[in-house]
Design a protein around this motif. Sequence first.
Motif, PDB file in Angstrom:
ATOM      1  N   GLU A 122      -6.342  22.345  41.262  1.00 36.87           N
ATOM      2  CA  GLU A 122      -6.992  22.912  42.439  1.00 36.87           C
ATOM      3  C   GLU A 122      -7.660  24.206  42.022  1.00 36.87           C
ATOM      4  O   GLU A 122      -7.399  24.740  40.949  1.00 36.87           O
ATOM      5  CB  GLU A 122      -6.010  23.122  43.588  1.00 36.87           C
ATOM      6  CG  GLU A 122      -4.961  24.181  43.368  1.00 36.87           C
ATOM      7  CD  GLU A 122      -4.054  24.363  44.586  1.00 36.87           C
ATOM      8  OE1 GLU A 122      -4.561  24.568  45.702  1.00 36.87           O
ATOM      9  OE2 GLU A 122      -2.848  24.306  44.400  1.00 36.87           O
ATOM     10  N   GLU A 123      -8.548  24.685  42.869  1.00 34.17           N
ATOM     11  CA  GLU A 123      -9.231  25.929  42.560  1.00 34.17           C
ATOM     12  C   GLU A 123      -9.491  26.718  43.822  1.00 34.17           C
ATOM     13  O   GLU A 123      -9.551  26.170  44.922  1.00 34.17           O
ATOM     14  CB  GLU A 123     -10.516  25.692  41.775  1.00 34.17           C
ATOM     15  CG  GLU A 123     -11.452  24.656  42.308  1.00 34.17           C
ATOM     16  CD  GLU A 123     -12.476  24.237  41.256  1.00 34.17           C
ATOM     17  OE1 GLU A 123     -13.497  24.937  41.123  1.00 34.17           O
ATOM     18  OE2 GLU A 123     -12.260  23.220  40.590  1.00 34.17           O
ATOM     19  N   CYS A 124      -9.603  28.010  43.630  1.00 31.73           N
ATOM     20  CA  CYS A 124      -9.971  28.885  44.736  1.00 31.73           C
ATOM     21  C   CYS A 124     -10.954  29.911  44.195  1.00 31.73           C
ATOM     22  O   CYS A 124     -10.906  30.290  43.020  1.00 31.73           O
ATOM     23  CB  CYS A 124      -8.749  29.546  45.365  1.00 31.73           C
ATOM     24  SG  CYS A 124      -7.732  30.496  44.245  1.00 31.73           S
ATOM     25  N   GLY A 125     -11.866  30.296  45.057  1.00 30.87           N
ATOM     26  CA  GLY A 125     -12.909  31.218  44.630  1.00 30.87           C
ATOM     27  C   GLY A 125     -13.183  32.280  45.670  1.00 30.87           C
ATOM     28  O   GLY A 125     -12.928  32.094  46.866  1.00 30.87           O
ATOM     29  N   TYR A 126     -13.734  33.386  45.185  1.00 29.70           N
ATOM     30  CA  TYR A 126     -14.071  34.538  46.017  1.00 29.70           C
ATOM     31  C   TYR A 126     -15.466  35.019  45.618  1.00 29.70           C
ATOM     32  O   TYR A 126     -15.733  35.216  44.422  1.00 29.70           O
ATOM     33  CB  TYR A 126     -13.040  35.646  45.797  1.00 29.70           C
ATOM     34  CG  TYR A 126     -13.402  36.966  46.433  1.00 29.70           C
ATOM     35  CD1 TYR A 126     -13.252  37.159  47.800  1.00 29.70           C
ATOM     36  CD2 TYR A 126     -13.905  38.014  45.668  1.00 29.70           C
ATOM     37  CE1 TYR A 126     -13.588  38.372  48.389  1.00 29.70           C
ATOM     38  CE2 TYR A 126     -14.236  39.230  46.241  1.00 29.70           C
ATOM     39  CZ  TYR A 126     -14.083  39.395  47.600  1.00 29.70           C
ATOM     40  OH  TYR A 126     -14.431  40.595  48.187  1.00 29.70           O
ATOM     41  N   VAL A 127     -16.354  35.171  46.594  1.00 29.60           N
ATOM     42  CA  VAL A 127     -17.713  35.623  46.315  1.00 29.60           C
ATOM     43  C   VAL A 127     -17.737  37.148  46.281  1.00 29.60           C
ATOM     44  O   VAL A 127     -17.486  37.807  47.293  1.00 29.60           O
ATOM     45  CB  VAL A 127     -18.720  35.082  47.349  1.00 29.60           C
ATOM     46  CG1 VAL A 127     -20.122  35.592  47.049  1.00 29.60           C
ATOM     47  CG2 VAL A 127     -18.698  33.560  47.377  1.00 29.60           C
ATOM     48  N   VAL A 128     -18.011  37.689  45.102  1.00 31.74           N
ATOM     49  CA  VAL A 128     -18.050  39.131  44.895  1.00 31.74           C
ATOM     50  C   VAL A 128     -19.395  39.696  45.333  1.00 31.74           C
ATOM     51  O   VAL A 128     -19.466  40.765  45.942  1.00 31.74           O
ATOM     52  CB  VAL A 128     -17.806  39.470  43.399  1.00 31.74           C
ATOM     53  CG1 VAL A 128     -17.931  40.958  43.130  1.00 31.74           C
ATOM     54  CG2 VAL A 128     -16.448  38.949  42.953  1.00 31.74           C
TER      55      VAL A 128
END
Length: 178
Positions: A122-128
């Motif tokens: 699984e993956e999780c991301g955050y837009v900087v």
Amino acid sequence: MFDGQKIRKLRSEQNLSLKDLSDKSGVSVSMISQIERRNTDPTLTTLYKLCKGLDVSISTLLGADEQALQLVRKNDRKSVNFPQSHSKYELLTPINEGTIEMIMIHLEPGQVDQQLVEHSGEECGYVVKGEMTIVLGDAEYILYEGDSIRFKSTTPHRFFNHSKETAISVWAMTGRVL
């Protein structure tokens, strides 16, 4: 330039012919041969397919990291550029054993590669910074600066920058993707 010799080495270690790897990965024999001979750089999608066919992580193809210390200094990050995808991936975690990886993705406008990828974990991301579109199966989600998302990596997915400015995001993934 991507070092295609690593693909050749792994293929040889697994006693796979070009045809065998082509069958396992879905990448044509001629494309694998061109990559191995350093005549072309793989797209990100092609690299994912080759990793799946070889049953290795992308970080395996980027080199071995013998450090026992789990520290990556800003100026020592390994990175890989995918010109056809208009993206650069910076490895935020060391390339070695482990079950979670972090990367920073710089997406420039104008991505051409539109194939979906899928892999274990699984993956999780955050837009900087900026905006980006995430395609998950048949759905599309626009993420803005400060937004985050999590999903199972077995869902066919891709990222692209729909805006006119660079998008930067940080991702954590399980399943030894990179």
